[in-house]
Scaffold this motif. Structure first.
Motif, PDB file in Angstrom:
ATOM      1  N   TRP A  50       0.864  -1.178   0.000  1.00 52.26           N
ATOM      2  CA  TRP A  50       0.000   0.000   0.000  1.00 52.26           C
ATOM      3  C   TRP A  50       0.902   1.229   0.000  1.00 52.26           C
ATOM      4  N   GLY A  51       0.304   2.417  -0.104  1.00 56.56           N
ATOM      5  CA  GLY A  51       1.124   3.616  -0.041  1.00 56.56           C
ATOM      6  C   GLY A  51       0.656   4.705  -0.985  1.00 56.56           C
ATOM      7  N   ILE A  52       1.593   5.518  -1.440  1.00 57.11           N
ATOM      8  CA  ILE A  52       1.298   6.703  -2.246  1.00 57.11           C
ATOM      9  C   ILE A  52       2.098   6.628  -3.539  1.00 57.11           C
ATOM     10  N   ILE A  53       1.435   6.863  -4.663  1.00 56.58           N
ATOM     11  CA  ILE A  53       2.096   6.904  -5.973  1.00 56.58           C
ATOM     12  C   ILE A  53       1.760   8.247  -6.612  1.00 56.58           C
ATOM     13  N   GLY A  54       2.766   9.011  -6.978  1.00 54.67           N
ATOM     14  CA  GLY A  54       2.569  10.352  -7.516  1.00 54.67           C
ATOM     15  C   GLY A  54       2.054  10.354  -8.940  1.00 54.67           C
ATOM     16  N   GLU A  55       1.824  11.550  -9.460  1.00 52.62           N
ATOM     17  CA  GLU A  55       1.263  11.703 -10.799  1.00 52.62           C
ATOM     18  C   GLU A  55       2.293  11.381 -11.881  1.00 52.62           C
ATOM     19  N   ASN A  56       1.776  11.030 -13.052  1.00 58.19           N
ATOM     20  CA  ASN A  56       2.581  10.816 -14.249  1.00 58.19           C
ATOM     21  C   ASN A  56       3.650   9.734 -14.057  1.00 58.19           C
ATOM     22  N   CYS A  57       3.272   8.645 -13.373  1.00 57.29           N
ATOM     23  CA  CYS A  57       4.192   7.525 -13.174  1.00 57.29           C
ATOM     24  C   CYS A  57       3.782   6.349 -14.067  1.00 57.29           C
ATOM     25  N   GLN A  58       4.748   5.465 -14.312  1.00 54.50           N
ATOM     26  CA  GLN A  58       4.486   4.254 -15.088  1.00 54.50           C
ATOM     27  C   GLN A  58       4.986   3.064 -14.274  1.00 54.50           C
ATOM     28  N   ILE A  59       4.062   2.251 -13.779  1.00 54.47           N
ATOM     29  CA  ILE A  59       4.421   1.028 -13.060  1.00 54.47           C
ATOM     30  C   ILE A  59       4.136  -0.135 -14.002  1.00 54.47           C
ATOM     31  N   GLU A  60       5.188  -0.748 -14.528  1.00 50.23           N
ATOM     32  CA  GLU A  60       5.020  -1.779 -15.541  1.00 50.23           C
ATOM     33  C   GLU A  60       4.427  -3.061 -14.947  1.00 50.23           C
ATOM     34  N   GLU A  61       4.009  -3.948 -15.843  1.00 46.07           N
ATOM     35  CA  GLU A  61       3.375  -5.197 -15.414  1.00 46.07           C
ATOM     36  C   GLU A  61       4.365  -6.074 -14.657  1.00 46.07           C
ATOM     37  N   ASP A  62       3.806  -6.896 -13.786  1.00 47.51           N
ATOM     38  CA  ASP A  62       4.566  -7.849 -12.976  1.00 47.51           C
ATOM     39  C   ASP A  62       5.492  -7.181 -11.952  1.00 47.51           C
ATOM     40  N   VAL A  63       5.329  -5.877 -11.726  1.00 46.87           N
ATOM     41  CA  VAL A  63       6.050  -5.231 -10.632  1.00 46.87           C
ATOM     42  C   VAL A  63       5.348  -5.585  -9.322  1.00 46.87           C
ATOM     43  N   GLY A  69       4.638  -4.102   1.409  1.00 48.17           N
ATOM     44  CA  GLY A  69       4.755  -3.199   2.538  1.00 48.17           C
ATOM     45  C   GLY A  69       4.334  -1.787   2.158  1.00 48.17           C
ATOM     46  N   CYS A  70       4.863  -0.803   2.867  1.00 44.28           N
ATOM     47  CA  CYS A  70       4.535   0.598   2.586  1.00 44.28           C
ATOM     48  C   CYS A  70       5.469   1.126   1.501  1.00 44.28           C
ATOM     49  N   VAL A  71       4.885   1.607   0.404  1.00 49.43           N
ATOM     50  CA  VAL A  71       5.656   2.092  -0.733  1.00 49.43           C
ATOM     51  C   VAL A  71       5.222   3.522  -1.048  1.00 49.43           C
ATOM     52  N   VAL A  72       6.182   4.424  -1.166  1.00 42.36           N
ATOM     53  CA  VAL A  72       5.907   5.809  -1.558  1.00 42.36           C
ATOM     54  C   VAL A  72       6.715   6.103  -2.814  1.00 42.36           C
ATOM     55  N   ILE A  73       6.022   6.456  -3.894  1.00 43.70           N
ATOM     56  CA  ILE A  73       6.666   6.696  -5.189  1.00 43.70           C
ATOM     57  C   ILE A  73       6.352   8.120  -5.618  1.00 43.70           C
ATOM     58  N   GLY A  74       7.378   8.885  -5.957  1.00 44.17           N
ATOM     59  CA  GLY A  74       7.205  10.279  -6.363  1.00 44.17           C
ATOM     60  C   GLY A  74       6.694  10.399  -7.780  1.00 44.17           C
ATOM     61  N   GLN A  75       6.471  11.616  -8.210  1.00 41.04           N
ATOM     62  CA  GLN A  75       5.945  11.870  -9.545  1.00 41.04           C
ATOM     63  C   GLN A  75       7.006  11.603 -10.617  1.00 41.04           C
ATOM     64  N   ASN A  76       6.521  11.297 -11.819  1.00 40.25           N
ATOM     65  CA  ASN A  76       7.386  11.107 -13.000  1.00 40.25           C
ATOM     66  C   ASN A  76       8.390   9.965 -12.819  1.00 40.25           C
ATOM     67  N   CYS A  77       7.966   8.906 -12.153  1.00 33.45           N
ATOM     68  CA  CYS A  77       8.844   7.740 -11.959  1.00 33.45           C
ATOM     69  C   CYS A  77       8.453   6.615 -12.922  1.00 33.45           C
ATOM     70  N   LEU A  78       9.439   5.818 -13.281  1.00 32.01           N
ATOM     71  CA  LEU A  78       9.224   4.645 -14.122  1.00 32.01           C
ATOM     72  C   LEU A  78       9.790   3.428 -13.411  1.00 32.01           C
ATOM     73  N   ILE A  79       8.925   2.466 -13.086  1.00 26.22           N
ATOM     74  CA  ILE A  79       9.349   1.207 -12.459  1.00 26.22           C
ATOM     75  C   ILE A  79       9.213   0.114 -13.513  1.00 26.22           C
ATOM     76  N   ASP A  80      10.337  -0.449 -13.928  1.00 27.28           N
ATOM     77  CA  ASP A  80      10.333  -1.387 -15.048  1.00 27.28           C
ATOM     78  C   ASP A  80       9.856  -2.773 -14.622  1.00 27.28           C
ATOM     79  N   LYS A  81       9.660  -3.621 -15.628  1.00 28.15           N
ATOM     80  CA  LYS A  81       9.008  -4.925 -15.442  1.00 28.15           C
ATOM     81  C   LYS A  81       9.722  -5.807 -14.419  1.00 28.15           C
ATOM     82  N   THR A  82       8.889  -6.563 -13.687  1.00 28.96           N
ATOM     83  CA  THR A  82       9.286  -7.605 -12.735  1.00 28.96           C
ATOM     84  C   THR A  82      10.184  -7.089 -11.603  1.00 28.96           C
ATOM     85  N   SER A  83      10.195  -5.769 -11.361  1.00 28.64           N
ATOM     86  CA  SER A  83      10.921  -5.242 -10.206  1.00 28.64           C
ATOM     87  C   SER A  83      10.128  -5.515  -8.936  1.00 28.64           C
ATOM     88  N   ILE A  84      10.818  -5.529  -7.799  1.00 35.36           N
ATOM     89  CA  ILE A  84      10.178  -5.723  -6.494  1.00 35.36           C
ATOM     90  C   ILE A  84      10.532  -4.512  -5.618  1.00 35.36           C
TER      91      ILE A  84
END
Length: 479
Positions: free
Chosen positions: A231-244, A248-263
């Motif tokens: 759970w947590g907060i994900i900022g605007e204009n982000c791309q969380i790819e499939e299988d990511v 736990g607690c996750v906070v992601i800022g704006q304009n972030c890219l999390i590529d495939k199968t990352s943990i």
């Protein structure tokens, strides 16, 4: 009543993260820390703000403007980093019996200012000491608190004098942001709704966790969040790819890219950061190419863009802001100066032979520097090893003609380039003409800020005159 907000911490406790954010601009739930203080002040009915700034002052001004967003009137006041509060108040020339709220804007606390002011007014002759979670809450009311203003200096010191002191215990959470763990915990507290009356601005989405949700900003693409155990907060204009996987607690800022199968497990990804595929991040803070382990405070700088790195375009437009006519005149000046170069070389060699100095450049007729140009690329430039800063930089006119640098701008030395992605770099400027290359970075920042604040049309001419006067004094003292 007006408020004086102090946002002049250097953030050395969070180095090297403070090269990207000063404490006042650290994002908590994708909003700068100081914005929470401004919102809290608005609720108290105060609209007049004096904001004391120092480190990264230009970034704070650009972010807040003059306070129109909050219905405030913000007036900026430049200070030395972590300067004594008493010295600052002397220069502000305030009325001695005026009611003033002093508050730190670079720590994160639950909303409480209106309650603090109302309580303090009931004890108008006593210093009301604000405590939250058994810590100094970083606020006081003048004039009663005048003998105790050192209590709001950073870093906070224990208050020992209990005479004429009333302690107000405020309910809520207070985070000093003086360690990576404390900073992480501040974001976690917001993401898990632990702070009364503070909720993330993003839209709520269900997660697989029965107790906590995701808060997601606009224009963000994610895989199926309801299947994520985190759970947590994900900022605007982000791309969380499939299988990511988000755990736990996750906070992601704006304009972030999390590529495939990352943990991403119990971690923070700050704005404009790329996280590569198949990468596992746990109990960490990621900021562009910095990987910070929260538990050990260990910092690793990653130079492999396939792992982590910046997710924004750093290079600026290479358009030369120096006009065509000016460049034409500079080309003539450069050509006319060429016959003087052998004489300058001889003079420099003789001067440094017969009057050696202790530095490593003492016996060199020229000095080579690593510069960053206006497109963000490194290159090597040289100057004469002579006292005149104007004349010594004459060979660098060539880089103005080729568009690498402007005639006037910030110092292009690579070692001082952090945080200057949006500023133009030039061969002449207050730092280049008035300071020695070994001058502390703090002094360089202060001089640039003072020059920025000068709105006179002749400020460049005045700068050149000051440089000539300074050089004449240096040459006279060396004879």
């Amino acid at each position: 009543m007006q408020a004086i907000i102090f946002a002049n911490r250097t953030g050395d406790e969070l180095a090297p993260l403070n090269s990207h954010y000063c404490p006042a601009l650290l994002p908590v739930g994708n909003k700068a820390v100081i914005e929470y203080t401004l919102e809290d002040i608005v609720k108290s009915g105060i609209t007049q703000i004096k904001l004391v700034i120092s480190f990264q002052a230009k970034e704070i001004e650009n972010h807040l403007g003059h306070g129109e967003k909050w219905g405030l009137d913000i007036e900026y006041f430049l200070s030395k980093p972590e300067e004594d509060t008493g010295e600052i108040l002397k220069r502000l020339a305030l009325a001695p019996y005026e009611s003033l709220l002093l508050v730190r804007g670079d720590i994160f606390r639950s909303p409480c200012i209106a309650h603090f002011i109302d309580f303090s007014k009931e004890f108008s002759n006593d210093f009301v000491q604000a405590k939250m979670e058994n810590q100094n809450a970083g606020m006081m009311l003048l004039p009663a608190a005048l003998p105790y203003i050192a209590d709001i200096n950073w870093p906070f010191l224990p208050h020992c004098d209990n005479k004429s002191v009333v302690t107000l215990v405020l309910h809520g959470r207070c985070f000093m942001l003086d360690s990576f763990l404390c900073y992480m915990n501040a974001n976690k507290a917001l993401a898990t709704n632990e702070l009364p009356s503070l909720t993330p601005n993003e839209r709520s989405y269900l997660s697989a966790s029965p107790e906590q949700d995701f808060y997601v900003g606009p224009k963000t693409n994610t895989d199926e969040l309801h299947k994520q155990s985190g759970w947590g907060i994900i900022g605007e204009n982000c791309q969380i790819e499939e299988d990511v996987q988000l755990k736990g607690c996750v906070v992601i800022g704006q304009n972030c890219l999390i590529d495939k199968t990352s943990i991403i497990d119990n971690s923070m990804i700050l704005a404009n950061t790329y996280v590569g595929g198949n990468l596992e991040v746990s109990n960490s803070i990621l900021c562009k190419n910095l990987l910070i382990n929260v538990e050990t405070s260990g910092v690793i700088q990653i130079n492999d863009q396939a792992l982590i790195g910046s997710n924004e375009v750093q290079a600026k437009s290479s358009t030369n802001k120096t006009g065509i006519m000016t460049r034409f005149m500079l080309s003539i000046i450069l050509l006319l100066s060429l016959p003087l170069w052998p004489l300058l070389s001889i003079y420099s060699s003789l001067r440094n032979t017969f009057k050696p100095h202790s530095d490593s450049n003492a016996e060199k007729s020229t000095i080579s520097d690593i510069f960053i140009d206006n497109s963000g690329r490194n290159f090597q430039a040289w100057r004469w090893n002579i006292p005149s800063k104007l004349l010594s930089r004459s060979p660098q006119i060539f880089y103005v003609l080729t568009g690498k640098l402007d005639l006037f701008g910030d110092a292009p030395e690579a070692r001082y380039s952090t945080g200057k992605e949006d500023r133009r770099l030039g061969i002449f400027g207050p730092v280049q003409l008035l300071l020695e290359p070994s001058a502390p970075e703090e002094e360089r920042h202060m001089l640039e800020l003072e020059f920025d604040a000068d709105e006179r049309a002749i400020k460049y001419l005045h700068l050149v005159c000051r440089a000539c006067k300074s050089n004449a004094q240096v040459i006279a003292s060396s004879l």
